[in-house]
Structure formats: C-alpha cells, structure tokens
Design a protein around this motif. Structure first.
Motif, short mmCIF file in Angstrom:
data_model
loop_
_atom_site.label_atom_id
_atom_site.label_comp_id
_atom_site.label_asym_id
_atom_site.label_seq_id
_atom_site.Cartn_x
_atom_site.Cartn_y
_atom_site.Cartn_z
N LEU A 25 0.83 -1.21 0.00
CA LEU A 25 0.00 0.00 0.00
C LEU A 25 0.86 1.26 0.00
CD1 LEU A 25 -2.81 -1.03 2.54
CD2 LEU A 25 -2.99 -0.86 0.05
N ASN A 26 1.93 1.25 0.77
CA ASN A 26 2.83 2.40 0.80
C ASN A 26 3.53 2.60 -0.54
OD1 ASN A 26 3.34 3.93 3.55
ND2 ASN A 26 2.84 1.81 4.07
N ILE A 27 4.01 1.52 -1.12
CA ILE A 27 4.71 1.62 -2.40
C ILE A 27 3.80 2.20 -3.48
CG2 ILE A 27 5.66 0.24 -4.30
CD1 ILE A 27 6.97 -1.54 -2.21
N LEU A 28 2.54 1.80 -3.48
CA LEU A 28 1.62 2.25 -4.51
C LEU A 28 1.30 3.74 -4.41
CD1 LEU A 28 -0.85 -0.76 -4.68
CD2 LEU A 28 0.62 0.05 -6.53
N VAL A 29 1.48 4.34 -3.24
CA VAL A 29 1.19 5.78 -3.11
C VAL A 29 2.46 6.62 -2.97
CG1 VAL A 29 -1.09 5.38 -2.14
CG2 VAL A 29 0.86 5.62 -0.60
N GLU A 30 3.61 5.97 -2.89
CA GLU A 30 4.87 6.71 -2.77
C GLU A 30 5.38 7.22 -4.11
OE1 GLU A 30 6.76 4.53 1.21
OE2 GLU A 30 7.39 3.91 -0.80
N ALA A 31 4.96 6.59 -5.19
CA ALA A 31 5.41 6.97 -6.53
C ALA A 31 4.29 6.65 -7.52
CB ALA A 31 6.69 6.21 -6.90
N PRO A 32 4.31 7.30 -8.68
CA PRO A 32 3.23 7.05 -9.64
C PRO A 32 3.16 5.61 -10.12
CG PRO A 32 4.45 9.05 -10.22
CD PRO A 32 5.22 8.36 -9.15
N TYR A 33 4.31 4.93 -10.17
CA TYR A 33 4.33 3.58 -10.72
C TYR A 33 5.13 2.65 -9.82
CZ TYR A 33 2.98 6.37 -14.71
OH TYR A 33 2.34 7.27 -15.51
N ARG A 51 -7.17 -8.83 -6.46
CA ARG A 51 -8.59 -8.58 -6.23
C ARG A 51 -8.81 -7.86 -4.91
NH1 ARG A 51 -12.67 -13.48 -5.14
NH2 ARG A 51 -11.37 -13.47 -3.26
N GLU A 52 -8.15 -8.32 -3.85
CA GLU A 52 -8.33 -7.70 -2.54
C GLU A 52 -7.83 -6.25 -2.53
OE1 GLU A 52 -7.12 -10.69 -3.15
OE2 GLU A 52 -7.46 -12.10 -1.50
N PHE A 53 -6.66 -6.02 -3.14
CA PHE A 53 -6.14 -4.65 -3.18
C PHE A 53 -7.01 -3.75 -4.05
CE2 PHE A 53 -2.18 -6.73 -1.77
CZ PHE A 53 -1.78 -5.85 -0.77
N ALA A 54 -7.48 -4.27 -5.18
CA ALA A 54 -8.33 -3.48 -6.06
C ALA A 54 -9.62 -3.07 -5.35
CB ALA A 54 -8.65 -4.27 -7.33
N GLU A 55 -10.21 -4.00 -4.62
CA GLU A 55 -11.45 -3.69 -3.90
C GLU A 55 -11.20 -2.69 -2.78
OE1 GLU A 55 -14.54 -4.43 -4.37
OE2 GLU A 55 -14.21 -5.64 -6.17
N PHE A 56 -10.04 -2.80 -2.13
CA PHE A 56 -9.71 -1.85 -1.07
C PHE A 56 -9.65 -0.43 -1.61
CE2 PHE A 56 -6.33 0.71 0.86
CZ PHE A 56 -6.79 0.80 2.17
N PHE A 57 -8.91 -0.23 -2.70
CA PHE A 57 -8.78 1.12 -3.26
C PHE A 57 -10.12 1.62 -3.81
CE2 PHE A 57 -4.17 0.09 -3.52
CZ PHE A 57 -3.70 1.21 -2.87
N PHE A 60 -12.56 2.37 -0.50
CA PHE A 60 -12.19 3.44 0.43
C PHE A 60 -11.73 4.73 -0.24
CE2 PHE A 60 -11.80 -0.42 3.00
CZ PHE A 60 -12.55 -0.06 4.11
N TYR A 61 -11.26 4.65 -1.48
CA TYR A 61 -10.74 5.84 -2.14
C TYR A 61 -11.43 6.16 -3.47
CZ TYR A 61 -6.84 5.70 1.16
OH TYR A 61 -6.08 5.70 2.30
N GLY A 62 -12.12 5.20 -4.04
CA GLY A 62 -12.69 5.42 -5.37
C GLY A 62 -11.63 5.39 -6.46
N TRP A 63 -10.49 4.76 -6.17
CA TRP A 63 -9.40 4.65 -7.14
C TRP A 63 -9.48 3.31 -7.86
CZ3 TRP A 63 -4.63 6.25 -3.65
CH2 TRP A 63 -4.82 7.58 -3.21
N ARG A 73 -0.21 0.58 -10.85
CA ARG A 73 -0.46 1.95 -10.38
C ARG A 73 -1.92 2.08 -9.98
NH1 ARG A 73 -2.15 6.06 -14.71
NH2 ARG A 73 -2.78 4.84 -16.51
N VAL A 74 -2.20 3.09 -9.18
CA VAL A 74 -3.58 3.39 -8.83
C VAL A 74 -3.97 4.67 -9.56
CG1 VAL A 74 -3.74 2.18 -6.64
CG2 VAL A 74 -2.74 4.45 -6.68
N TYR A 75 -5.15 4.65 -10.15
CA TYR A 75 -5.63 5.78 -10.95
C TYR A 75 -6.70 6.53 -10.17
CZ TYR A 75 -8.05 8.39 -14.57
OH TYR A 75 -8.65 9.39 -15.29
N LYS A 76 -6.46 7.82 -10.00
CA LYS A 76 -7.38 8.69 -9.29
C LYS A 76 -8.04 9.62 -10.30
CE LYS A 76 -7.34 12.33 -5.73
NZ LYS A 76 -6.51 12.99 -4.69
N SER A 77 -9.35 9.53 -10.45
CA SER A 77 -10.04 10.29 -11.49
C SER A 77 -10.52 11.66 -11.02
CB SER A 77 -11.24 9.50 -12.01
OG SER A 77 -12.17 9.25 -10.95
#
Length: 228
Positions: A25-33, A51-57, A60-63, A73-77
């Motif tokens: 979780l930290n790695i995914l938000v520390e850098a774009p990729y 699946r678990e990580f995708a559902e979490f984001f 809780f974040y809508g990412w 990467r996680v995409y924030k719209s």
C-alpha cells in the motif's frame, strides 16, 4: 464482491501478511508507478492478491488499480481538495503546448519502435533507444505538424528548447531511464541510450493524439496522402 466479504478478505490478508500488505500500500502511493523490478517479492504478492487490493482502493478511495506483468499503479479520477490549485499539485503534467506535443510524439516513437522490434509488454527486457533516433522522430513530426513554421522547429531548436528540457521530467516520473555508458566509452549526446520503462505501456499515443488538434490534423493529412 460484497462489502462484508471484501472486509473479511482484507482482514484475513492483514492478519496473515500485515507487513507485506502495508508495504504494498505504501509503495503504490509513494510513486506514480510500482515496477516489478522495484521489489519482485512484493510485486508478486500484489499480483496474487490483486482482487483484494483493487477492492480496497475502490471501496475506500474510489481509485482504480491498474496492473500488468511489469507495472502497477492506482488511478485517481477526481481531485477532492479544491484549495490546492492544479499549478501547485505534485504530479506529472506538461502545460506548454510544445511539451505536450513532444510527449505525444515520444509515445508514437515508442509504439513504432515496439512494432519494428517485435516487442510487447510480455518481453523480459524493456525497449532501449538512442536519443538521436528520438530527436529525429520528434523533429520530423514538428516539421509535418507546422509546415508554415519550419524555421521555428529546426532540429537544433527542437533539441534545445523542447526535447532536452522534458527529458529530466520523464526520468523523474519514471517513464524513461538514462543508461550510464561504461567508463571507457565516451558517447555524444545523440548516442545516449535511454530505456523505456513499463509505464509507457499504460499510455496510448494514437488515442491521446486525437485530442491534440495539431497531431490529429497531421494524421488526417497523412491518411489522405496514403489513400491517394
């Protein structure tokens, strides 16, 4: 997955592998990729529990979690804190027209090189190219896109005013990596080798160019010439 089931799955994963969950979780938000070469063990852990990580984001974040064999990467719209203006946000964003065009041309160049070399994201090695070859492509595309301003887009001006200034940004945000030559080899600027990092696969040059009038018009003209 229903919310109750999702929370149960996340709770089990946290209980079993809390340290690795927090690390991912930290790695995914520390850098774009997050590249698989950054930490292969954690990358495979993310892939196994995608699946678990995708559902979490999503919950809780809508990412949206985007992932292939080499890059996640996680995409924030949507940007929620409107008190922070676009100009002060820390994010990859070219604002000048010529810089935006040069980035689109880089994507075109990348896709052409992949096709010429028969490469895909599934290949173990990433594409490498000479700066001089990229410069040649970008120079040609500016000449084609602005035939009435060819003097303003000479090769020297494209090199000095457009391409060279954006290269550090492309390295900083991990689109490209400059390859250090051996100590006993001195290379001129055009001979500098860059490696195209996996984030490049997450962008579609053809799709993006359709929203850039200069490139769209030029592509339409090229298509007309081919048909005739």
């Amino acid at each position: 997955m229903k919310q109750g089931n999702m929370e149960a799955e996340l709770a089990k994963l946290l209980e079993r592998s809390g340290d690795r969950v927090r690390a991912v979780l930290n790695i995914l938000v520390e850098a774009p990729y997050f590249y698989h070469t950054d930490n292969q063990e954690l990358y495979f852990f993310l892939k196994r529990h995608r699946r678990e990580f995708a559902e979490f984001f999503k919950q809780f974040y809508g990412w949206t979690l985007l992932m292939d064999g080499k890059c996640a990467r996680v995409y924030k719209s949507e940007w929620y804190n409107q008190a922070i203006s676009p100009a002060t946000r820390t994010m990859f964003n070219f604002t000048r027209r010529d810089e935006c065009l040069a980035f689109m041309m880089l994507l075109e160049f990348f896709e052409h090189q992949l096709e010429e070399n028969g490469m895909t994201v599934e290949d173990r090695d990433n594409l490498r190219f000479r700066f001089g070859d990229l410069l040649g492509h970008v120079f040609r595309r500016f000449q084609e896109s602005f035939p009435e301003k060819k003097e303003s887009y000479s090769e020297d001006l494209v090199r000095a005013r457009i391409l060279k200034p954006i290269m550090p940004q492309l390295e900083r945000y991990r689109f490209l990596m400059r390859i250090t030559p051996p100590e006993d080899l001195s290379a001129g600027e055009d001979e500098i080798i860059y490696e195209a990092l996996p984030a490049m696969y997450h962008y579609n040059g053809n799709a993006l160019s359709r929203v850039i009038p200069e490139l769209a018009n030029d592509e339409q003209s090229a298509s007309t010439r081919e048909e005739t």
